[in-house]
Design a protein around this motif. Structure first.
Motif, PDB file in Angstrom:
ATOM      1  N   SER A  67       0.853  -1.187   0.000  1.00 21.04           N
ATOM      2  CA  SER A  67       0.000   0.000   0.000  1.00 21.04           C
ATOM      3  C   SER A  67       0.889   1.236   0.000  1.00 21.04           C
ATOM      4  O   SER A  67       2.123   1.138  -0.042  1.00 21.04           O
ATOM      5  N   ARG A 157     -15.636  -2.920 -13.933  1.00 23.24           N
ATOM      6  CA  ARG A 157     -15.440  -2.819 -12.486  1.00 23.24           C
ATOM      7  C   ARG A 157     -16.515  -1.949 -11.852  1.00 23.24           C
ATOM      8  O   ARG A 157     -17.002  -2.230 -10.757  1.00 23.24           O
ATOM      9  N   PRO A 161     -20.560  -5.383  -8.741  1.00 23.36           N
ATOM     10  CA  PRO A 161     -20.325  -5.168  -7.303  1.00 23.36           C
ATOM     11  C   PRO A 161     -19.201  -6.034  -6.737  1.00 23.36           C
ATOM     12  O   PRO A 161     -18.607  -5.683  -5.710  1.00 23.36           O
ATOM     13  N   LEU A 162     -18.873  -7.143  -7.399  1.00 28.32           N
ATOM     14  CA  LEU A 162     -17.792  -8.001  -6.922  1.00 28.32           C
ATOM     15  C   LEU A 162     -16.417  -7.457  -7.322  1.00 28.32           C
ATOM     16  O   LEU A 162     -15.396  -7.902  -6.799  1.00 28.32           O
ATOM     17  N   LYS A 163     -16.395  -6.506  -8.250  1.00 27.08           N
ATOM     18  CA  LYS A 163     -15.123  -5.938  -8.704  1.00 27.08           C
ATOM     19  C   LYS A 163     -14.992  -4.457  -8.352  1.00 27.08           C
ATOM     20  O   LYS A 163     -13.971  -3.845  -8.649  1.00 27.08           O
ATOM     21  N   ARG A 164     -16.029  -3.895  -7.734  1.00 25.08           N
ATOM     22  CA  ARG A 164     -16.012  -2.461  -7.454  1.00 25.08           C
ATOM     23  C   ARG A 164     -14.830  -2.060  -6.576  1.00 25.08           C
ATOM     24  O   ARG A 164     -14.300  -0.942  -6.692  1.00 25.08           O
ATOM     25  N   TRP A 165     -14.395  -2.966  -5.679  1.00 26.35           N
ATOM     26  CA  TRP A 165     -13.273  -2.651  -4.788  1.00 26.35           C
ATOM     27  C   TRP A 165     -11.988  -2.374  -5.556  1.00 26.35           C
ATOM     28  O   TRP A 165     -11.070  -1.707  -5.052  1.00 26.35           O
ATOM     29  N   LYS A 166     -11.911  -2.880  -6.810  1.00 25.88           N
ATOM     30  CA  LYS A 166     -10.714  -2.672  -7.616  1.00 25.88           C
ATOM     31  C   LYS A 166     -10.639  -1.260  -8.206  1.00 25.88           C
ATOM     32  O   LYS A 166      -9.596  -0.862  -8.732  1.00 25.88           O
ATOM     33  N   SER A 168     -10.369   2.455  -7.812  1.00 24.48           N
ATOM     34  CA  SER A 168      -9.967   3.465  -6.825  1.00 24.48           C
ATOM     35  C   SER A 168     -10.083   4.868  -7.429  1.00 24.48           C
ATOM     36  O   SER A 168     -10.134   5.033  -8.654  1.00 24.48           O
ATOM     37  N   ASP A 171      -7.500   5.389 -10.008  1.00 24.30           N
ATOM     38  CA  ASP A 171      -7.812   4.797 -11.306  1.00 24.30           C
ATOM     39  C   ASP A 171      -8.640   5.766 -12.150  1.00 24.30           C
ATOM     40  O   ASP A 171      -8.398   5.933 -13.351  1.00 24.30           O
TER      41      ASP A 171
END
Length: 258
Positions: A67, A157, A161-166, A168, A171
């Motif tokens: 991070s 993404r 909803p399963l890829k939304r965390w990717k 940022s 991005d």
């Protein structure tokens, strides 16, 4: 048209066996392997890393995805926090982004000064020469994807909803800086593509085909890694296997399947 999943999985099987053999070879010889995965947002770094390490022992093959630096780390020599994650004998380390953050996102987004970028581009080849001179096998991959492909993956993404965390804020901000990232990448490649630590660019517009290409290249550049698995004596129990018992506790019911 992208490569079909069935064809991809069939082509991946023999490569996975070779990766497992490579891991056995590294353990037997004490080799230290470092692989850098770099590229634009959504290029496919995570999927490529997953394809490499899926069947490898996680105690031997680990992923490093750092991070943003802490306040203490920001006061260190830039390469210092990466050194702590380098492999010991027999280990394989896969960097999901690496020290090259300084030449890419940090430069383009203004997280460091021009002087820091210049110092990095001067020091990186020397730093990597120290690694390779000490016997570390260092492989640097740039995963390339066109802007229209990047836009499609960012939208995916956003909608999934399963890829939304990717997805940022960085991005999203980077979308308007595509040309700036191109210029930064070209300057980085020019300064850090060396005989001891060359860059390899892989087309990742088709991610499945890109993974296969990268793995084939990696295997071709590691020394002869064929290592027979250790023989294991597995005698018959000499009796009928028994069922598991739980005392007064009962296992949870199986999930219903239609």
């Amino acid at each position: 048209m992208g490569m079909k999943r069935e064809a991809y999985e069939e082509a991946l099987k023999p490569l996975t066996l070779e990766l497992v053999s490579m891991a056995r070879w590294a353990k037997a010889t004490g080799a230290r392997i470092v692989v850098l995965f770099e590229g634009r947002d959504t290029a496919g770094k995570g999927g490529a890393i997953g394809a490499v390490r899926e069947s490898l022992n996680p105690r031997q093959c680990r992923t490093v995805a750092l991070s943003k630096p802490t306040e203490a780390e920001m006061g260190q020599w830039y390469f210092q926090r990466y050194i702590a994650h380098l492999p010991t004998a027999g280990e394989i380390v896969l960097f999901d982004r690496s020290w090259y953050n300084r030449a890419g996102v940090e430069k383009v987004m203004g997280y460091c000064s021009p002087e820091q970028v210049t110092a990095f581009l001067e020091q990186a080849p020397a730093f990597e020469k120290l690694l390779t001179d000490d016997g570390i096998l260092l492989f640097k991959y740039w995963l390339a994807a066109d802007q229209d492909e990047q836009e499609e993956r960012l939208r995916e993404r956003l909608d999934d909803p399963l890829k939304r965390w990717k997805l940022s804020p960085i991005d999203l901000a980077a979308r308007a800086k595509y040309d700036d990232y191109t210029k930064a990448r070209e300057a980085m490649l020019k300064a850090t593509h060396t005989a001891h630590a060359p860059w390899t660019i892989v087309d990742f517009n088709d991610q499945r085909r890109g993974r296969l290409t990268l793995i084939r290249d990696l295997l071709s550049r590691v020394p002869d890694t064929h290592e027979e698995p250790e023989a294991i004596d597995f005698p018959d129990l000499g009796r009928e296997p028994v069922k598991e018992t739980y005392g007064v506790l009962k296992p949870i019911a199986d999930y219903p399947v239609d």
